[in-house]
Design an enzyme around this catalytic site. Structure first.
Site, PDB file in Angstrom:
ATOM      1  N   GLU A 102      -1.906   5.859 -12.555  1.00  0.00           N
ATOM      2  CA  GLU A 102      -3.177   5.257 -12.178  1.00  0.00           C
ATOM      3  C   GLU A 102      -3.895   4.749 -13.428  1.00  0.00           C
ATOM      4  O   GLU A 102      -3.529   5.115 -14.546  1.00  0.00           O
ATOM      5  CB  GLU A 102      -4.043   6.308 -11.468  1.00  0.00           C
ATOM      6  CG  GLU A 102      -3.405   6.886 -10.201  1.00  0.00           C
ATOM      7  CD  GLU A 102      -3.472   5.943  -8.997  1.00  0.00           C
ATOM      8  OE1 GLU A 102      -3.618   4.714  -9.184  1.00  0.00           O
ATOM      9  OE2 GLU A 102      -3.367   6.431  -7.858  1.00  0.00           O
ATOM     10  N   HIS A 162      -1.825  -0.020 -10.909  1.00  0.00           N
ATOM     11  CA  HIS A 162      -0.953   1.117 -11.248  1.00  0.00           C
ATOM     12  C   HIS A 162       0.518   0.716 -11.121  1.00  0.00           C
ATOM     13  O   HIS A 162       0.865  -0.202 -10.384  1.00  0.00           O
ATOM     14  CB  HIS A 162      -1.291   2.364 -10.418  1.00  0.00           C
ATOM     15  CG  HIS A 162      -0.864   2.342  -8.978  1.00  0.00           C
ATOM     16  ND1 HIS A 162      -1.461   3.121  -8.012  1.00  0.00           N
ATOM     17  CD2 HIS A 162       0.111   1.658  -8.316  1.00  0.00           C
ATOM     18  CE1 HIS A 162      -0.863   2.923  -6.857  1.00  0.00           C
ATOM     19  NE2 HIS A 162       0.080   2.042  -7.002  1.00  0.00           N
ATOM     20  N   ASN A 168      -4.765  -1.626  -7.854  1.00  0.00           N
ATOM     21  CA  ASN A 168      -5.568  -1.271  -9.029  1.00  0.00           C
ATOM     22  C   ASN A 168      -4.767  -1.381 -10.328  1.00  0.00           C
ATOM     23  O   ASN A 168      -5.208  -0.918 -11.376  1.00  0.00           O
ATOM     24  CB  ASN A 168      -6.129   0.148  -8.877  1.00  0.00           C
ATOM     25  CG  ASN A 168      -5.037   1.215  -8.781  1.00  0.00           C
ATOM     26  OD1 ASN A 168      -3.856   0.903  -8.871  1.00  0.00           O
ATOM     27  ND2 ASN A 168      -5.435   2.461  -8.594  1.00  0.00           N
ATOM     28  N   ASP A 186       8.913   8.371  -8.396  1.00  0.00           N
ATOM     29  CA  ASP A 186       7.821   9.297  -8.081  1.00  0.00           C
ATOM     30  C   ASP A 186       8.039   9.995  -6.741  1.00  0.00           C
ATOM     31  O   ASP A 186       8.943   9.634  -5.978  1.00  0.00           O
ATOM     32  CB  ASP A 186       6.476   8.551  -8.099  1.00  0.00           C
ATOM     33  CG  ASP A 186       6.519   7.223  -7.345  1.00  0.00           C
ATOM     34  OD1 ASP A 186       7.470   6.995  -6.580  1.00  0.00           O
ATOM     35  OD2 ASP A 186       5.593   6.417  -7.523  1.00  0.00           O
TER      36      ASP A 186
END
Ligand code: PGA
Length: 282
Positions: free
Chosen positions: A143, A138, A136, A67
């Site tokens: 996400e 991810h 979270n 990313d």
């Protein structure tokens, strides 16, 4: 699925480096999928040490990163190209032209994403993919809500991720709001996946990923469907795994045991192996 619990984050980094080193030795032109963030730093340090000792040759290695932020200039010190150069590429003999990251400054981001996927295919696909995990759940910048079939694309970052990543910037307002990320579908095509996690702030995400529902709400949970995936966990990151699984590990003594996921006892694919080393987690 294999889960290894290691006593310290140093050991986690070492174990990950050993796996990657083995793959490089076994296939000098291996295609690596690489990740940024704080978690991989110890692994990269260990790989650099192996290179410095003359034990590892990166000259034919090819890499693709997961990313990149959208809109940060290539040389920005929080950009992921800068991170990779500083922490790995500039310290080993990898050919820079063999290293790839999504271009978050591309004028046509959708075309760049499609070309990135093509470049991975043209290189023969990723042999071994490194992943971290967000608090979270991810993976890369996929996400919660990211689907199993998602591909390389532009995504909006959640407020939690912006907050988590603000520690690297002067303040939260400087954190980019968007990023380009490989999708879940893209990374699931890697022949092998290694997820690393350390620290108590990852414990809940790890527990959900390994023992909760397989759901887009916890993108890392999809990794349980990958045929060759290993989680290397520092013991705090493993501390919320179900007591049943962990206790049977302790009862069996330190070593390797097969554990069926108590929530899905009938689903063979969800069984995983827990390997413990070092001291018993608190
Ligand atoms: P970290 O990030 O390694 O900096 O904790 C991991 C992630 O968010 O994927």
């Amino acid at each position: 699925m294999e889960v290894r619990v290691l006593d310290t984050s140093d050991e986690m980094g070492q174990a990950a480096a050993e796996l990657f080193a083995q793959r490089i030795e076994g296939k000098p032109d291996v295609v690596l999928g690489l990740a940024t963030g704080s978690t991989p730093l110890k692994m990269y340090d260990a790989l650099v040490r192996l290179y410095e000792q003359g034990k590892l040759d990166f000259s034919h290695v090819v890499s693709f990163n997961l990313d990149e932020y959208v809109g940060l200039p290539t040389n920005h010190d929080q950009g992921y190209r800068y991170f990779m150069d500083k922490n790995l590429f500039d310290k080993v003999n990898i050919a820079k032209e063999n290293t790839h990251l999504p271009d978050g400054m591309a004028s046509d981001l959708a075309a760049m994403c499609a070309a990135y996927e093509e470049a991975i295919k043209d290189a023969g696909g990723i042999d071994i993919q490194l992943l971290g995990i967000g608090g979270n759940g991810h993976v890369a910048f996929n996400e919660p809500g990211s689907g199993k079939e998602s591909r390389t694309r532009v995504v909006d970052l959640t407020s939690e991720t912006i907050r988590d990543n603000s520690r690297f910037f002067k303040d939260e307002s400087e954190v980019p709001r968007q990023a380009v990320t490989m999708g879940i579908g893209s990374m699931m095509e890697a022949r092998e996946i290694v997820l690393i996690a350390d620290g108590a702030d990852k414990a809940e995400a790890i527990a959900k990923a390994l023992e909760g529902e397989i759901t887009a709400a916890v993108p890392a949970s999809f990794l349980r469907e990958h045929p060759n995936c290993t989680f290397l966990l520092e013991r705090e990151a493993a501390s919320r795994l179900s007591p049943g699984a962990l206790e049977s590990g302790y009862g069996a003594g330190w070593g390797t045991i097969g554990v069926s996921n108590p929530r899905h006892p009938s689903r063979g694919g969800l069984n995983f192996v827990l390997r413990f080393s070092g001291r018993k987690p608190k």
